[in-house]
Design a protein around this motif. Structure first.
Motif, PDB file in Angstrom:
ATOM      1  N   UNK A   1       1.273  -1.228  -0.277  1.00  0.00           N
ATOM      2  CA  UNK A   1       0.150   0.233   0.255  1.00  0.00           C
ATOM      3  C   UNK A   1       0.999   1.061  -0.054  1.00  0.00           C
ATOM      4  N   UNK A   2       0.341   2.323  -1.143  1.00  0.00           N
ATOM      5  CA  UNK A   2       1.167   3.171  -1.026  1.00  0.00           C
ATOM      6  C   UNK A   2       0.754   4.275   0.198  1.00  0.00           C
ATOM      7  N   UNK A   3       1.559   5.582   0.547  1.00  0.00           N
ATOM      8  CA  UNK A   3       1.251   6.414   1.811  1.00  0.00           C
ATOM      9  C   UNK A   3       0.262   7.494   0.647  1.00  0.00           C
ATOM     10  N   UNK A   4      -1.024   7.522   0.671  1.00  0.00           N
ATOM     11  CA  UNK A   4      -1.681   8.204   0.082  1.00  0.00           C
ATOM     12  C   UNK A   4      -2.641   9.599   1.150  1.00  0.00           C
TER      13      UNK A   4
ATOM     14  N   UNK B   1      -8.870  12.352   3.893  1.00  0.00           N
ATOM     15  CA  UNK B   1      -9.262  13.354   4.198  1.00  0.00           C
ATOM     16  C   UNK B   1      -8.530  13.635   5.567  1.00  0.00           C
ATOM     17  N   UNK B   2      -7.942  12.468   6.250  1.00  0.00           N
ATOM     18  CA  UNK B   2      -7.978  12.275   7.542  1.00  0.00           C
ATOM     19  C   UNK B   2      -6.057  12.544   7.817  1.00  0.00           C
ATOM     20  N   UNK B   3      -5.813  12.733   7.393  1.00  0.00           N
ATOM     21  CA  UNK B   3      -4.698  13.654   7.290  1.00  0.00           C
ATOM     22  C   UNK B   3      -3.809  13.851   6.116  1.00  0.00           C
ATOM     23  N   UNK B   4      -2.248  14.683   6.281  1.00  0.00           N
ATOM     24  CA  UNK B   4      -1.772  15.829   5.217  1.00  0.00           C
ATOM     25  C   UNK B   4      -1.060  14.831   4.345  1.00  0.00           C
TER      26      UNK B   4
ATOM     27  N   UNK C   1       5.516   8.128  11.368  1.00  0.00           N
ATOM     28  CA  UNK C   1       4.506   7.304  10.427  1.00  0.00           C
ATOM     29  C   UNK C   1       5.984   5.618  11.180  1.00  0.00           C
TER      30      UNK C   1
ATOM     31  N   UNK D   1       5.405   2.170  13.002  1.00  0.00           N
ATOM     32  CA  UNK D   1       5.521   1.390  11.910  1.00  0.00           C
ATOM     33  C   UNK D   1       6.269  -0.333  12.681  1.00  0.00           C
TER      34      UNK D   1
ATOM     35  N   UNK E   1      -0.103   5.154   8.847  1.00  0.00           N
ATOM     36  CA  UNK E   1       0.414   4.133   8.709  1.00  0.00           C
ATOM     37  C   UNK E   1       0.496   2.556   8.119  1.00  0.00           C
TER      38      UNK E   1
ATOM     39  N   UNK F   1     -12.791  17.459   8.827  1.00  0.00           N
ATOM     40  CA  UNK F   1     -11.211  17.530   9.320  1.00  0.00           C
ATOM     41  C   UNK F   1     -10.879  18.498   8.424  1.00  0.00           C
TER      42      UNK F   1
ATOM     43  N   UNK G   1      -7.729  19.703  11.419  1.00  0.00           N
ATOM     44  CA  UNK G   1      -5.911  19.818  11.250  1.00  0.00           C
ATOM     45  C   UNK G   1      -5.640  21.646  10.932  1.00  0.00           C
TER      46      UNK G   1
END
Lengths: 300, 221
Positions: free
Chosen positions: A1-4, A7-10, A20, A24, B43, B122, B126
Motif C-alpha cells: 500500500x502506498x502512502x496516499x 481526508x484524515x491526514x495530510x 509513521x 510502523x 501508517x 477534518x 487539521x
C-alpha cells in the motif's frame, strides 16, 4: 500500500514520515511478538511438525476422502438453499408490497418472525420435525434439516432484498407501465421484476456468502458431513493435526467466500456504472441491514 | 401443558445467552474501534493489518472460529483464559470467538460512519493543528459513532442470534437447551415456539429501541 493522503491526514512531511516509521516499527514489534508467541506455543505442542502438514501437500487421499466430498456437501447445501429460498423470498417480498393490507400483514409477520430467530434454532427444529413427522432416512436428514433451516431464514432475508430491489426502481417505471394500460400483475411481471433482479444481483451474491458460512452449523450440531465436520475424522487419521486441519478448512472457506464477495462487489460497480440500467442497485452492504428484524429497506 | 418445563432451567439458558451477548458486544466494540482506527490510520502497516483481518475473519464461518477455540486453542494448545472449570473455559472461549468475529463487522460499520463526516470538519481540525489521533478522537469518532448507531444495532442483533453458535462447544445457552429438550420431550412444536418467542423478545425490542436511539442521536446535516 502506498502512502496516499486521505481526508484524515495530510501528505506526510519529514516529521510525519519519521513518526509513521516509528509507529510502523512499534506495530511490527508487537505483531512479531504475537506471532512468535503463537509459533512458540504451536511448536511446544508439536503442531508445527512437517508430518502434520505434509498430508495436505503430498497425500491425495486427504483431499479425495475428506475435503472434496465435504466441500461438495457444503456447496450442495448452500446452492440448494439459495435456489429454494430465492423464489420463496421473491414471493414473500412481492406479497409484502401488495395493495391488500391483510396480505401485507401476513407476509410481513412471516418475514419479521423468521428474521428474528437464529438459523441454528430453525435447523434444530427442522431436524426434529423431520425425524418425528417424516420417513426421511437418518442419513439424509441432516442435509434436509440444514437446507430447511437455511431456506426459512434466508427466504425472509431475500424477501427484503427483493422488496428493496423493487422499491429502488424509479417510480417512472410504474407510471409508464400504467400509462400504456398494464394491470398491476403485468407491471410486476413484465416491468418491475425483471429490472429488480438485475438491481439486486450484488445483494444476492453476497447473501450466498452468509448461506455458505451457515452450512457449518449443520456440521457442528446436526452431523451434516460438510467441511467443518471433516476436521475431526481428518485429524484423527493424520496424527492429531487439529491446527493444520482447521487452517486448511478455514483457507478453503475464505477462498470460496472471498471469491463470492469480490464477484458481488465487481457486479455492483459494473451495474452502477452501466448506462442502460435504471440506476437502481441494492448494494452488497444492504444484506447486513436486511438480515435484521425491524429494519426496513429505505424507500426512494 | 407446560409441566414438562420443570427440571429445565429455561431462564438460566437465556440468561447465559444474554451474558454471551453483552460480554461479546463490549469486547467487539473495543477491538472493532481499534481495528477501524487502524484501517484509516496514516501508517500503511496498520492499514494493511486491519484490512487483512477484516477480509479474512468476515469470510470464515463463525462456527469454524468457535469450534476452533475449543478444539484448537483449548484442547490442542491448552489455552484456558485463566479459568479452571470446564464450563467457564468454554464460556470464555465462546466470548473470545464471538469478539474476534463480530469486531470485523463493527470495524466495517464504523468505517462507513467515518466516511459520513464532512471533509470541511477534518480540514478545519487539521488547520487548528490537531494531529491524527486528536482528529480521530475529538472530531471524527464522536460523530461517526452517532451516525452508526443504526448499523451497530444491526451488528448487535446479529450477535445476539450468533450466540447460539456457542452451543457447538457446549456452552449451556438457549440453543443447547433447546436441543436437549427436543431429545427428551415429545413436545416439539411447543418447545420450538418457546425458544422462538424467547429470541423474538431479545431481538425485536433491541432493534426497535436502538432504531429510536439512532434517530435521536443522528447528526442532522
Amino acid at each position: 500500500m502506498k502512502d496516499r493522503p486521505t481526508v484524515l491526514y495530510d501528505v506526510p512531511g519529514p516529521r510525519a514520515r519519521r513518526r509513521n516509521l516509528l509507529w510502523t516499527l512499534l506495530f511490527l514489534i508487537g505483531l512479531a511478538a504475537v506471532i512468535w508467541w503463537v509459533v512458540a506455543s504451536l511448536a511446544a505442542k508439536n503442531q508445527l511438525e512437517w508430518s502434520k502438514w505434509a498430508p495436505f501437500f503430498t497425500d491425495a487421499r486427504v483431499w479425495e476422502t475428506y475435503i472434496l466430498p465435504a466441500l461438495k456437501n457444503t456447496v450442495i447445501a448452500a446452492a440448494l438453499a439459495m435456489v429454494i429460498a430465492l423464489p420463496l423470498g421473491a414471493l414473500l417480498g412481492i406479497l409484502r408490497l401488495s395493495d391488500h393490507r391483510s396480505v401485507r400483514a401476513v407476509a410481513g409477520t412471516v418475514v419479521e418472525f423468521f428474521r428474528a430467530i437464529p438459523v441454528l434454532i430453525l435447523m434444530l427444529f427442522a431436524n426434529a420435525a423431520y425425524s418425528e413427522f417424516t420417513e426421511i432416512s437418518p442419513d439424509t436428514r441432516p442435509l434436509y434439516a440444514v437446507v430447511t433451516g437455511l431456506v426459512l431464514y434466508n427466504a425472509s432475508v431475500l424477501a427484503e432484498v427483493v422488496r428493496a430491489g423493487i422499491l429502488a426502481l424509479p417510480t417512472g417505471q410504474t407510471d409508464a407501465a400504467k400509462a400504456i394500460g398494464m394491470r398491476k400483475g403485468q407491471t410486476m411481471t413484465y416491468v418491475l421484476l425483471p429490472q429488480s433482479v438485475t438491481a439486486m444481483l450484488p445483494a444476492l451474491v453476497s447473501q450466498l456468502v452468509v448461506i455458505v458460512k451457515d452450512t457449518a452449523l449443520g456440521g457442528a450440531m446436526l452431523g451434516f458431513s460438510e467441511l467443518l465436520a471433516s476436521v475431526r475424522p481428518m485429524s484423527a487419521n493424520y496424527g492429531a493435526n487439529t491446527i493444520a486441519c482447521f487452517t486448511v478448512v478455514a483457507v478453503i472457506f475464505v477462498a470460496l467466500n472471498f471469491a463470492l464477495t469480490t464477484f458481488a462487489s465487481w457486479l455492483e460497480r459494473r451495474l452502477r456504472r452501466g448506462k442502460k440500467s435504471t440506476g437502481a442497485v441494492v448494494g452488497v452492504e444492504a444484506v447486513e441491514d436486511l438480515a435484521v428484524p425491524g429494519e426496513h429497506p429505505e424507500t426512494h | 401443558m407446560f409441566d414438562f418445563l420443570q427440571g429445565y432451567d429455561l431462564l438460566g439458558a437465556f440468561w447465559v445467552t444474554v451474558q454471551l451477548t453483552v460480554y461479546s458486544a463490549i469486547g467487539s466494540l473495543v477491538w472493532g474501534t481499534l481495528l477501524a482506527a487502524m484501517r484509516v490510520s496514516p501508517v500503511p502497516l496498520m492499514r494493511g493489518f486491519g484490512t487483512a483481518y477484516v477480509n479474512i475473519v468476515r469470510n470464515i464461518p463463525l462456527t469454524v472460529i468457535i469450534v476452533f477455540t475449543s478444539l484448537g486453542l483449548f484442547q490442542t494448545l491448552g489455552v484456558t483464559l485463566g479459568a479452571d472449570r470446564f464450563t467457564t473455559i468454554n464460556f470464555r472461549l465462546a466470548v473470545l470467538g464471538l469478539i474476534a468475529y463480530t469486531s470485523a463487522f463493527v470495524c466495517e460499520a464504523l468505517r462507513s460512519g467515518i466516511n459520513t463526516v464532512p471533509l470541511g470538519q477534518v480540514e478545519a481540525a487539521r488547520a487548528i493543528g490537531l494531529n491524527f489521533p486528536q482528529v480521530l478522537r475529538l472530531i471524527v469518532l464522536p460523530q461517526a459513532f452517532r451516525s452508526v448507531v443504526g448499523p451497530l444495532a444491526n451488528v448487535l442483533i446479529a450477535l445476539t442470534k450468533n450466540t447460539t453458535v456457542a452451543a457447538t462447544i457446549g456452552v449451556a445457552e438457549a440453543a443447547l437447551l433447546m436441543r436437549e429438550m427436543i431429545e427428551n420431550e415429545a413436545q416439539l412444536l411447543l418447545i420450538s415456539a418457546i425458544f422462538a418467542v424467547g429470541f423474538l423478545c431479545l431481538t425485536l425490542p433491541t432493534g426497535l429501541f436502538l432504531g429510536w436511539v439512532a434517530k435521536k442521536v443522528a447528526v442532522k446535516r
